[in-house]
Scaffold this motif. Structure first.
Motif, short mmCIF file in Angstrom:
data_model
loop_
_atom_site.label_atom_id
_atom_site.label_comp_id
_atom_site.label_asym_id
_atom_site.label_seq_id
_atom_site.Cartn_x
_atom_site.Cartn_y
_atom_site.Cartn_z
N ASP A 122 0.79 -1.21 0.00
CA ASP A 122 0.00 0.00 0.00
C ASP A 122 0.83 1.27 0.00
O ASP A 122 0.29 2.36 0.10
N ALA A 241 4.59 2.97 10.34
CA ALA A 241 3.29 2.32 10.45
C ALA A 241 2.80 2.38 11.89
O ALA A 241 3.56 2.17 12.82
N HIS A 334 -4.10 8.83 2.37
CA HIS A 334 -3.82 8.09 3.61
C HIS A 334 -2.45 7.46 3.46
O HIS A 334 -2.05 7.06 2.36
N ASP A 335 -1.73 7.37 4.55
CA ASP A 335 -0.37 6.83 4.49
C ASP A 335 -0.32 5.41 3.95
O ASP A 335 0.69 4.99 3.38
N ASN A 336 -1.38 4.63 4.13
CA ASN A 336 -1.40 3.25 3.64
C ASN A 336 -1.92 3.15 2.21
O ASN A 336 -2.04 2.04 1.69
N THR A 466 -5.66 -2.52 3.09
CA THR A 466 -4.41 -3.24 3.34
C THR A 466 -3.29 -2.26 3.61
O THR A 466 -3.39 -1.07 3.32
N LYS A 467 -2.20 -2.77 4.15
CA LYS A 467 -1.02 -1.97 4.41
C LYS A 467 0.21 -2.86 4.29
O LYS A 467 0.12 -4.09 4.38
N GLU A 469 3.46 -4.46 5.72
CA GLU A 469 3.88 -4.84 7.07
C GLU A 469 5.10 -5.75 6.97
O GLU A 469 5.13 -6.67 6.15
N SER A 479 1.77 -7.75 2.37
CA SER A 479 0.55 -6.96 2.43
C SER A 479 -0.38 -7.56 3.47
O SER A 479 -0.72 -8.74 3.41
N VAL A 482 -6.01 -4.47 7.09
CA VAL A 482 -6.16 -3.50 8.17
C VAL A 482 -7.46 -3.79 8.90
O VAL A 482 -8.53 -3.80 8.29
#
Length: 836
Positions: A122, A241, A334-336, A466-467, A469, A479, A482
């Protein structure tokens, strides 16, 4: 590690003593940009949103007042003093500015993640590779340069006053030239203070000028409030994150010991990233392409124009993605999330320029045939279209190094701008259209299709599913889903699904055969009071007045907890829990309500005749009215969150910003508000259209949650349709919103009835009509003591407040009511009756 640059500057500003006067708007912008601050940083320093800073810097400005206005004036005075001390009127604030911290290096991700996988990374782990697009000139050869560690005083020169260029190291704006290149100055004294110099060189000395440096400025447009800022602020460093609190243990209905739901989800409601204009997006989120004097011209959102050499769609896409030619796009919200792709709006002349028909013959499929020469040429060149094909909103992309690079097109002569929303915006001159759409993109998001599609896109952009990680087991970024977002397709409960859904058709294969009691019918109220229940006192009034709730469905999203996980079935007598979103089967026919009010439990306003399905807000309102509720069955979602809160806030702020530019602000008293609302549609037509588009984005985005099969395409009853594959296809959430909006409105009607003995004559969705003496609706809002009715309607521009929809004579109303006509639906078209 250097601390927060904004805090470091604020620590040096004295916030006591006399308050300096505020400079004019142009000087405010000049001081901020010369010092090197973005509108986001200025907003953070003053405790306001960046949109508020834009209104302070617009012309005419919105004057900041109170403590924040004094703080703003002192910050600007400090900027002026520091710039004067540095001996320049712009640009050399880099000597005084505290540099931002450099993040620690992150482990590189493993290559080869599939772009089409539903679990995608993301954010970009590293800068994308240089892309050699076809139909473009080859990039210049890199030249080795040996730079000294520090700059010698006097070794740099200043650009002309008010001119800035992106720094070749960090991309932020600078007015200094070092060795002929735009760059921030770095002195040995700065190093001794622990200030790191800006990033490593990102471009050679021979980089070609971009559109932002070569475009000729155009005259200012008629509406200064619509102009979007294009100055490139310092790039935003990637944020770490956030730590996400694990969700609370699932609760079952009637579990009184379970923790409050609102405490379990706030940790996951990460603040959206600020919408800033990064260096790579310095030319704006979109361009409008039009043929001017025989040449294809791109109109930018700030009024500038640049020539576009493309003669084919594939060349156009390559040009739009080539950062050496033009820097289009917008930052992630959004950061993600992902950065917003460039939008290319094609006018009628531009559509013809690329060999496309100016009328779309296929009005059912809304796409060009796959064997059309333009489509074949596009695919032959290695470009791809999405499954929707080449229609009014085609999306063109090419895969390079495993990543998709996309542009979005809008074909205005094919009806890309819906007339019911945008009016005649598709016929506007290219410069005005670019300004209006650019403002919409800045306040909301870059359009992706219809306002319904754009509204849905805004939901997922603000709450990405999703983000990225870091996985210690795999040694790479993966991925991850969230929590408390709509990241997975879930089946609706049978009562929540429309008749044509497979889960319903399995039991009721004939269309229309499902009993009404088996379907969740949460809709807006449409009701007319029977003529025999109109009192003599109401008939003796001189007029009727209508109150309309501002953006009622959007207002219902505020702090509303909706289900984010699958529905869990409780088949036998569950205890009602107002904290659990879902659907409850119970009998509310025993609840007595005044016949002069619509029933709050049905969309018809008629009392229910037996058991039925209701959303949580409806049942909770029945409890509020004192009813005893005994659910017999329930489908509830134990995983839930205020998923729509950032969506609500973004659209609310966008609407309030545009309405403020039209003269309707939040601080107006009732009389001034009524006067402003009566005249705002006579204001700038572009702003009026923009306000309508924002409201339509909210309403249509909610409707998209229960998109039904396309009637223009052959659909077999009981078979799936494409919308069901989206995680955002959630009819239960739409039902929750409509239930909340209807009960919110009924609660206010109930307050007027119990406090002032006033009852509605008709209700139509978000409009309610009362009998009154005189044209003004103000007496409707006051109780017998002349004070505002507690829990009643309030005039105002905020979502959930009301405005005056219109007034008519009582004779006009009684004639229509005798025939059962809903006067709440007619009073707006009848126009406002004005006193002689």
């Amino acid at each position: 590690m250097v601390g927060d640059p904004v805090a470091a500057v604020l620590a040096r500003i004295p916030f006591d003593g006399p308050v300096p006067p505020l400079p004019d708007p142009a000087e405010r912008v000049r001081l901020r940009e010369a010092f090197g601050w973005t509108v986001t940083q200025m907003g953070s320093a003053n405790g306001v949103r960046r949109e508020t800073v834009w209104t302070w810097e617009s012309d005419p400005p919105r004057t900041p007042r109170g403590e924040k206005g004094q703080r703003y004036a002192r910050i600007l005075a400090y900027f002026a003093a520091e710039l004067a001390r540095a001996g320049t009127k712009g640009g050399s604030a880099a000597l005084e500015r505290v540099a931002e911290p450099v993040p620690a290096p992150q482990p590189a991700p493993a290559a080869g993640l599939a772009e089409e996988s539903p679990l995608q990374l993301d954010f970009d782990i590293e800068d994308p590779p240089e892309l050699a697009w076809e139909d473009t000139e080859p990039s210049p050869a890199l030249t080795e340069r040996v730079e000294p560690e520090f700059d010698v005083p006097g070794s740099w020169s200043d650009l002309p006053e008010g001119v800035t260029r992106p720094c070749v190291r960090c991309g932020g704006p600078t007015s200094c030239l070092v060795g002929g290149q735009p760059r921030h100055v770095y002195l040995q004294a700065m190093a001794s203070m622990g200030m790191p110099r800006c990033g490593t060189p990102a471009a050679p000395a021979s980089v070609q000028p971009t559109a932002a440096e070569t475009a000729e400025p155009m005259p200012a447009v008629a509406a200064p409030a619509l102009a979007a800022p294009v100055a490139a602020p310092a790039p935003k460093l990637p944020a770490a994150a956030p730590s996400v609190r694990p969700p609370a243990a699932p609760r079952r209905p009637g579990n009184a010991t379970a923790p409050a739901s609102r405490r379990t989800n706030r940790a996951t409601a990460k603040k959206p990233a600020a919408k800033s204009v990064a260096a790579e997006h310095a030319d704006g989120p979109l361009v409008v392409l039009d043929v001017t004097d025989g040449a294809l011209t791109a109109y930018l959102v700030d009024g500038r124009t640049v020539p576009c050499p493309a003669k084919t769609l594939q060349a156009l896409a390559a040009w739009a993605l080539d950062k050496r030619k033009i820097r289009l796009g917008a930052a992630k919200v959004h950061d993600n999330g992902f950065e917003q792709d460039p939008l290319l709006v094609l006018t009628t002349s531009a559509v013809a320029h690329f060999g496309l028909p100016t009328d779309l013959a296929d009005q059912e499929e809304l796409r060009l045939p796959a064997d059309h020469k333009v489509v074949k040429s596009l695919t032959k060149a290695g470009w791809e279209l999405t499954k929707s094909g080449l229609g009014p909103w085609p999306r063109i992309f090419k895969r390079v190094d495993g990543k998709r690079h996309c542009v979005q097109l809008f074909l205005t002569p094919w009806g890309a701008l819906e007339n019911r929303v945008w009016g005649k915006a598709g016929d506007l001159p290219a410069r005005e259209l670019a300004t209006m759409l650019g403002t919409y993109a800045r306040l909301v998001i870059t359009p992706r299709g219809t306002v319904a599609v754009t509204g849905e896109e805004l939901m997922t952009s603000l709450r990405p599913p999703t983000k990225a990680e870091w996985s210690t087991d795999e040694g790479r970024y993966v991925s991850a889903k969230v929590p408390h977002t709509l990241h997975t397709v879930v089946e609706p409960a049978p009562c929540e699904a429309p008749d044509e859904h497979p889960v319903v058709a399995a039991d009721y294969p004939e269309e229309g055969s499902r009993p009404a009691s088996e379907a969740l019918d949460e809709e807006a109220c449409i009701w007319v009071r029977p003529a025999d229940l109109i009192t003599d006192a109401e008939r003796a009034c001189t007029h009727v007045a209508a109150l309309d709730v501002q953006v009622a469905f959007l207002a219902a999203c505020r702090r509303l907890h909706v289900g984010t996980g699958p529905a869990i079935h409780y088949p036998r007598n569950p205890a009602f829990d107002p904290e659990l979103p879902g659907s409850w089967f119970l009998d509310l026919s025993h609840v007595e309500t005044d016949p002069r009010l619509p029933s709050p439990f049905t969309s018809s306003g008629e009392p229910p005749e037996g058991p039925g399905w209701y959303s949580t807000p409806t049942v909770a309102y029945a409890v509020e009215l004192g009813a005893e509720v005994r659910p017999m069955e329930a489908w509830v979602r134990e995983t839930h969150s205020p998923y729509l809160q950032p969506w609500y806030e973004t659209l609310r702020d966008a609407y309030l910003t545009v309405m403020a530019d039209l003269g309707v602000t939040k601080d107006l008293d009732d009389e001034a508000f009524l006067a402003a609302m009566a005249l705002y549609k006579d204001g700038d037509p572009l702003l009026v259209t923009l306000a309508n588009a924002i409201k339509a984005t909210a309403k249509s985005g909610i409707g998209k949650l229960r998109q039904r099969p396309n009637l223009g395409v052959d659909h077999v009853f009981g078979t799936p349709w494409p919308a069901l594959k989206r995680p955002t296809w959630r009819p239960d959430i739409r039902a929750m919103i409509l239930s909340k909006a209807r009960t919110n409105m009924h609660r206010k009607m109930q307050s007027l009835a119990t406090t002032a003995n006033r009852y509605p004559l008709a209700v139509n969705t978000d409009c309610v009509v009362y009998a009154i003496d005189g044209l003004s609706p103000l007496p409707l809002l006051l109780g017998p003591d002349g004070e505002a009715i507690r829990g009643g309607f309030r005039l105002g521009v905020n979502p959930g407040s009301v405005k005056h929809q219109g007034s008519q004579t009582i004779a006009w109303a009684l004639d229509l009511l005798a025939d059962g006509v809903n006067i709440a639906n007619e009073i707006k078209d009848a126009s406002l009756v004005r006193a002689a």
